[in-house]
Design an enzyme around this catalytic site. Sequence first.
Site, PDB file in Angstrom:
ATOM      1  N   HIS A 165       1.861  -0.397   3.233  1.00 41.93           N
ATOM      2  CA  HIS A 165       2.492  -1.373   4.132  1.00 41.93           C
ATOM      3  C   HIS A 165       1.476  -2.196   4.922  1.00 41.93           C
ATOM      4  O   HIS A 165       1.799  -3.288   5.409  1.00 41.93           O
ATOM      5  CB  HIS A 165       3.447  -0.655   5.077  1.00 41.93           C
ATOM      6  CG  HIS A 165       4.535  -1.513   5.644  1.00 41.93           C
ATOM      7  ND1 HIS A 165       4.422  -2.885   5.797  1.00 41.93           N
ATOM      8  CD2 HIS A 165       5.783  -1.206   6.095  1.00 41.93           C
ATOM      9  CE1 HIS A 165       5.540  -3.373   6.313  1.00 41.93           C
ATOM     10  NE2 HIS A 165       6.377  -2.376   6.508  1.00 41.93           N
ATOM     11  N   ASP A 381      13.507 -12.012 -10.595  1.00 41.69           N
ATOM     12  CA  ASP A 381      13.940 -12.096 -11.990  1.00 41.69           C
ATOM     13  C   ASP A 381      12.727 -11.988 -12.919  1.00 41.69           C
ATOM     14  O   ASP A 381      11.833 -12.830 -12.884  1.00 41.69           O
ATOM     15  CB  ASP A 381      14.667 -13.434 -12.206  1.00 41.69           C
ATOM     16  CG  ASP A 381      15.179 -13.616 -13.623  1.00 41.69           C
ATOM     17  OD1 ASP A 381      15.000 -12.712 -14.469  1.00 41.69           O
ATOM     18  OD2 ASP A 381      15.761 -14.692 -13.900  1.00 41.69           O
TER      19      ASP A 381
END
Length: 453
Positions: A165, A381
């Site tokens: 992170h 996608d």
Amino acid sequence: MASSSALSFTVRRQQPVLVVPAAPTPREVKRLSDIDDQEGLRFQIPVIQFYSHNPESAGRDPAALIRHALARALVFYYPFAGRLREAPDRKLFVHCTGEGVLFIEADADVSLHQFGDALQPPFPCLEELLFDVQGSSAVINAPLLLIQVTRLRCGGFIFSLRLNHTMADAPGLIQFMRAIGELARGATEPTMLPVWRRELLDARPKPMPSFAHREYEQVPDTKGTIIPLDDMAHSSFFFGPREIAAIRSRLPPHLRRNSSTFDILTACLWRSRTRALRPDPEEEFRIICIVNARGRFNPPLPSGFYGNAFALPVAVASARELCGRPLSHALELVKKTKVEVSGEYLQSVADLMVLEGRPHFTVVRTYLVSDVTRAGFHEVDFGWGKAVYGGPAKGGVGAIPGVASFYIPFTNARGEKGIVVPVCLPAPALERFAAEIESLTAGEDTLNIVSAL
């Protein structure tokens, strides 16, 4: 309330490999910002994406395609292929060595439909879909990303990712994932090119915090109220139009009209969770709302910036005050604390980090919420269309499990669009929390301060 699925399946994994940039990249040392390397971000955060079979992609191997696109994406995002090192003052630097990110190719003997209509955390066999390679979960001197692509029997697949992170927040991670997707679909380079510029979020030459920053107060756990790690239960809660309307109806007219869904839901969860823990009435409880500060700088951060650029403003109230007063009181506290966040606020946080040794945000009697409903995980996608589910793999992530929840966009089995919230609590408290939420969304808020505490 959704409980963990009994679904079980077998995953066959190939040996993990290191994917390196597809072309030579600079060998240099890059400094993380004073927001990036705070203690509270020194952990690995898991994300999972489910993709259904697409007849137009028949015969194509998602694992091979994504692995190739990943190598090309690392040419642009080459710091991800490096390793973190820590200076004596706990400052973190990325050594851009080109060593690569971990990649796992796998197959599972299960079809997407077997996961059911309600794809939401907690996911069955998550540890198999995002395998923790030995030695890979360290923050320092370990791969900064781990990616697993698991092919399903139906022709769909699961893309799982674990991120250090300190390197990026949700917008930054999605920017990188979209780059992989664009390259997998045939682009020659990402639409948005990455920008490092971490120095924009460094402390001033003479650090001087300008806010109180109660989110970083060092609070002693004198009454043992940090959640025990050996008694944790996970579940998810759906809030659709009906549930939000029921909660909103409890508010006075001026708050009903002028409060966002995020604010209302946050106040509801904070109050209900505190009640479910049955604390000492005099104990102070905190709610931390993650606020994206990208649009709050003047001038704004550059387009393509993918570092951590959020603040952790906090509201504080005693358990007696929080649980004994109307929901509107908790809501007003939440709304007030979010207004503070600005570019100056984040600058003040950076100053505090340098002066105080990069402390962890307060976890004692704290609940942290992060809204990823507009982050765009499900829109990534790779050539198979949008994800059926995309977003955080579980709740309760971070150094102290149970502290954090995400707000995730979700469509339930009836086709209702809403928000699903994974929650992690000790099992008895989770049952009480579920009852609290049920009473609020059913129009029954009968618990008083005596029964709640």
